[in-house]
Design a protein around this motif. Structure first.
Motif, PDB file in Angstrom:
ATOM      1  N   ASN A   7      29.540  62.285  83.376  1.00  0.00           N
ATOM      2  CA  ASN A   7      30.448  61.546  82.496  1.00  0.00           C
ATOM      3  C   ASN A   7      29.982  61.584  81.046  1.00  0.00           C
ATOM      4  N   ILE A   8      28.670  61.403  80.837  1.00  0.00           N
ATOM      5  CA  ILE A   8      28.148  61.405  79.473  1.00  0.00           C
ATOM      6  C   ILE A   8      28.160  62.820  78.894  1.00  0.00           C
ATOM      7  N   GLY A   9      27.774  63.797  79.721  1.00  0.00           N
ATOM      8  CA  GLY A   9      27.676  65.176  79.231  1.00  0.00           C
ATOM      9  C   GLY A   9      29.018  65.785  78.875  1.00  0.00           C
ATOM     10  N   THR A  10      30.040  65.497  79.677  1.00  0.00           N
ATOM     11  CA  THR A  10      31.358  66.089  79.445  1.00  0.00           C
ATOM     12  C   THR A  10      32.301  65.159  78.706  1.00  0.00           C
ATOM     13  N   GLN A  11      31.948  63.871  78.647  1.00  0.00           N
ATOM     14  CA  GLN A  11      32.828  62.838  78.087  1.00  0.00           C
ATOM     15  C   GLN A  11      34.156  62.770  78.847  1.00  0.00           C
ATOM     16  N   ASN A  12      34.161  63.266  80.064  1.00  0.00           N
ATOM     17  CA  ASN A  12      35.311  63.138  80.952  1.00  0.00           C
ATOM     18  C   ASN A  12      34.992  62.037  81.954  1.00  0.00           C
ATOM     19  N   ARG A  13      35.606  60.910  81.788  1.00  0.00           N
ATOM     20  CA  ARG A  13      35.247  59.733  82.577  1.00  0.00           C
ATOM     21  C   ARG A  13      36.223  59.476  83.726  1.00  0.00           C
ATOM     22  N   ASN A  14      37.160  60.380  83.945  1.00  0.00           N
ATOM     23  CA  ASN A  14      38.119  60.199  85.037  1.00  0.00           C
ATOM     24  C   ASN A  14      37.442  60.439  86.384  1.00  0.00           C
ATOM     25  N   ILE A  15      37.820  59.649  87.373  1.00  0.00           N
ATOM     26  CA  ILE A  15      37.346  59.832  88.740  1.00  0.00           C
ATOM     27  C   ILE A  15      38.498  59.487  89.678  1.00  0.00           C
ATOM     28  N   LEU A  54      34.361  53.592  82.383  1.00  0.00           N
ATOM     29  CA  LEU A  54      34.038  53.417  80.965  1.00  0.00           C
ATOM     30  C   LEU A  54      32.555  53.607  80.692  1.00  0.00           C
ATOM     31  N   GLY A  55      31.714  53.200  81.654  1.00  0.00           N
ATOM     32  CA  GLY A  55      30.271  53.428  81.526  1.00  0.00           C
ATOM     33  C   GLY A  55      29.699  52.889  80.233  1.00  0.00           C
ATOM     34  N   PHE A  56      29.092  53.794  79.453  1.00  0.00           N
ATOM     35  CA  PHE A  56      28.458  53.417  78.187  1.00  0.00           C
ATOM     36  C   PHE A  56      29.260  53.960  77.000  1.00  0.00           C
ATOM     37  N   SER A  57      30.585  54.038  77.176  1.00  0.00           N
ATOM     38  CA  SER A  57      31.433  54.566  76.100  1.00  0.00           C
ATOM     39  C   SER A  57      31.461  53.653  74.884  1.00  0.00           C
ATOM     40  N   ASP A  58      30.994  52.390  75.046  1.00  0.00           N
ATOM     41  CA  ASP A  58      30.951  51.476  73.912  1.00  0.00           C
ATOM     42  C   ASP A  58      29.737  51.742  73.019  1.00  0.00           C
ATOM     43  N   LEU A  59      28.956  52.758  73.376  1.00  0.00           N
ATOM     44  CA  LEU A  59      27.799  53.155  72.567  1.00  0.00           C
ATOM     45  C   LEU A  59      27.959  54.625  72.152  1.00  0.00           C
ATOM     46  N   PRO A  60      28.955  54.943  71.332  1.00  0.00           N
ATOM     47  CA  PRO A  60      29.265  56.355  71.021  1.00  0.00           C
ATOM     48  C   PRO A  60      28.132  57.092  70.322  1.00  0.00           C
ATOM     49  N   ASN A  61      27.338  56.380  69.529  1.00  0.00           N
ATOM     50  CA  ASN A  61      26.263  57.041  68.790  1.00  0.00           C
ATOM     51  C   ASN A  61      25.015  57.286  69.622  1.00  0.00           C
ATOM     52  N   LEU A  62      24.997  56.778  70.850  1.00  0.00           N
ATOM     53  CA  LEU A  62      23.804  56.909  71.700  1.00  0.00           C
ATOM     54  C   LEU A  62      24.039  57.799  72.916  1.00  0.00           C
ATOM     55  N   GLN A  63      25.143  58.551  72.927  1.00  0.00           N
ATOM     56  CA  GLN A  63      25.470  59.353  74.099  1.00  0.00           C
ATOM     57  C   GLN A  63      24.400  60.413  74.384  1.00  0.00           C
ATOM     58  N   GLY A  64      23.928  61.080  73.339  1.00  0.00           N
ATOM     59  CA  GLY A  64      22.885  62.092  73.527  1.00  0.00           C
ATOM     60  C   GLY A  64      21.588  61.477  74.025  1.00  0.00           C
ATOM     61  N   PHE A  65      21.216  60.344  73.448  1.00  0.00           N
ATOM     62  CA  PHE A  65      19.992  59.642  73.872  1.00  0.00           C
ATOM     63  C   PHE A  65      20.100  59.187  75.318  1.00  0.00           C
ATOM     64  N   LEU A  66      21.265  58.620  75.676  1.00  0.00           N
ATOM     65  CA  LEU A  66      21.460  58.134  77.041  1.00  0.00           C
ATOM     66  C   LEU A  66      21.411  59.275  78.047  1.00  0.00           C
ATOM     67  N   PHE A  67      22.023  60.403  77.693  1.00  0.00           N
ATOM     68  CA  PHE A  67      21.984  61.561  78.602  1.00  0.00           C
ATOM     69  C   PHE A  67      20.546  62.010  78.833  1.00  0.00           C
ATOM     70  N   GLY A  68      19.787  62.136  77.744  1.00  0.00           N
ATOM     71  CA  GLY A  68      18.387  62.552  77.878  1.00  0.00           C
ATOM     72  C   GLY A  68      17.563  61.548  78.671  1.00  0.00           C
ATOM     73  N   MET A  69      17.775  60.269  78.415  1.00  0.00           N
ATOM     74  CA  MET A  69      17.009  59.231  79.116  1.00  0.00           C
ATOM     75  C   MET A  69      17.309  59.251  80.611  1.00  0.00           C
ATOM     76  N   PRO A 116      23.887  61.497  89.057  1.00  0.00           N
ATOM     77  CA  PRO A 116      24.580  62.736  88.682  1.00  0.00           C
ATOM     78  C   PRO A 116      25.951  62.491  88.069  1.00  0.00           C
ATOM     79  N   ARG A 117      26.664  61.480  88.598  1.00  0.00           N
ATOM     80  CA  ARG A 117      27.983  61.168  88.046  1.00  0.00           C
ATOM     81  C   ARG A 117      27.851  60.598  86.632  1.00  0.00           C
ATOM     82  N   ILE A 118      26.826  59.767  86.413  1.00  0.00           N
ATOM     83  CA  ILE A 118      26.589  59.234  85.065  1.00  0.00           C
ATOM     84  C   ILE A 118      26.315  60.372  84.094  1.00  0.00           C
ATOM     85  N   LEU A 119      25.459  61.317  84.501  1.00  0.00           N
ATOM     86  CA  LEU A 119      25.123  62.459  83.645  1.00  0.00           C
ATOM     87  C   LEU A 119      26.362  63.310  83.365  1.00  0.00           C
TER      88      LEU A 119
END
Length: 311
Positions: free
Chosen positions: A90-98, A21-36, A85-88
């Motif tokens: 998951n956030i970049g593709t929005q595919n959180r399956n592992i 699930l990661g940071f999926s509870d912050l949908p509006n911050l996905q771009g910011f989180l990826f960049g950070m 890399p896995r965090i990036l």
């Protein structure tokens, strides 16, 4: 969110893959989180690579302290490369399956490298103890290599065994891991039945690989501080404290957050707190290590100046 085959033997479902699930509870911050996270990853790679290179090419840094520092920087690169890399992805593709195998592999490498960090920090404190309390006894290259190799290899068999033990459990209630990587506490939460034996195993491993090295570090620094306080000049005391304080800061930041994560009872774990603590010792500490060890170290700064002036 796939669940796998129903076992005829026990009529329980077995999870074939998990969802981070990661940071999926912050949908509006996905771009910011990826960049950070991307910037943080670059800082860690560049900063620690710089320490590795400069300790190899500068003759003034061919000492045990910098040999272990180069090992520590190599470890930090490996450590964050297990998770970031896995965090990036998951956030970049929005595919959180592992897959279960990939999750177990990530957990195993994370635990092995975590054990290496505990051992290596203890070895670095022993090196400081020798340098301050027994300066005539310089560690030879062979002993340095043996201590480094022991730190890298010491936790491998135990952590492989623990990973196999955890992932042999049945996961039948859910396959959603409320975390940003596969770590033991959130995985144990998904297991069916009584997991008290597995929790006890986690506590024992935390004591063996975290508490014991931490106690050795405290013992080393108790003697170091006692020796420093007996130095005749204030300048000598200040220099010795400056050298040791960087290492102590890293020790308390890493061990403090990791110990709270793994030694708390399962019932007291909360996803938000676990994520925050894990961010401290998996990402924040490796990011600040190059700054802590370089900006507070006159030898490293002098080596950097020589390198820049040469170019």
């Amino acid at each position: 969110m796939e669940y796998a085959e129903i076992s005829a033997e026990d009529n329980t479902s077995t999870v074939k893959q998990f969802v981070l699930l990661g940071f999926s509870d912050l949908p509006n911050l996905q771009g910011f989180l990826f960049g950070m996270f991307f910037i943080v990853y670059l800082i860690i790679l560049v900063g620690n690579s710089f320490i590795i290179v400069i300790t190899r090419i500068d003759p003034a840094l061919q000492k045990p302290m910098y040999f272990f520092l180069a090992n520590f920087s190599s470890l930090q690169i490996c450590y964050v490369s297990v998770t970031l890399p896995r965090i990036l992805y998951n956030i970049g593709t929005q595919n959180r399956n592992i897959s279960k195998l990939a999750c177990a592999t990530q957990t195993c490498f994370f635990l092995m490298l975590g054990a290496t960090e505990c051992f290596l920090l203890a070895v670095m404190s022993y090196d400081r103890y020798v340098a301050v309390c027994n300066p005539l006894h310089v560690m030879n290259p062979t002993k340095c290599i043996q201590l480094a190799a022991g730190s890298w290899l010491g936790g491998i068999p135990v952590q492989i065994g623990q990973t196999c033990q955890i992932f042999s459990l049945h996961f039948c209630s859910s396959n959603q891991i409320n975390h940003f990587f596969c770590d033991l506490p959130p995985i144990l939460k998904l297991a069916c039945g009584d997991t008290s034996v597995n929790e006890l195993s986690v506590y024992l491993m935390a004591i063996l690989f975290a508490a014991v090295p931490f106690m050795l570090i405290l013992a080393s620094y108790t003697k170091i501080i006692a020796t420093i306080l007996r130095l005749p000049t204030a300048t000598g005391r200040a220099k010795a404290f400056s050298t040791c304080s960087s290492h102590l800061f890293v020790v308390f930041l890493f061990f403090g957050s990791a110990t709270v994560t793994y030694l708390r009872p399962k019932s007291t774990h909360s996803p938000g707190t676990d994520k925050l603590l894990c961010l401290l010792y998996t990402i924040v500490t490796p990011m600040f290590n190059p700054l802590i060890y370089s900006l507070r170290n006159k030898d490293v700064i002098a080596a950097l100046r020589k390198l820049l002036l040469r170019k």
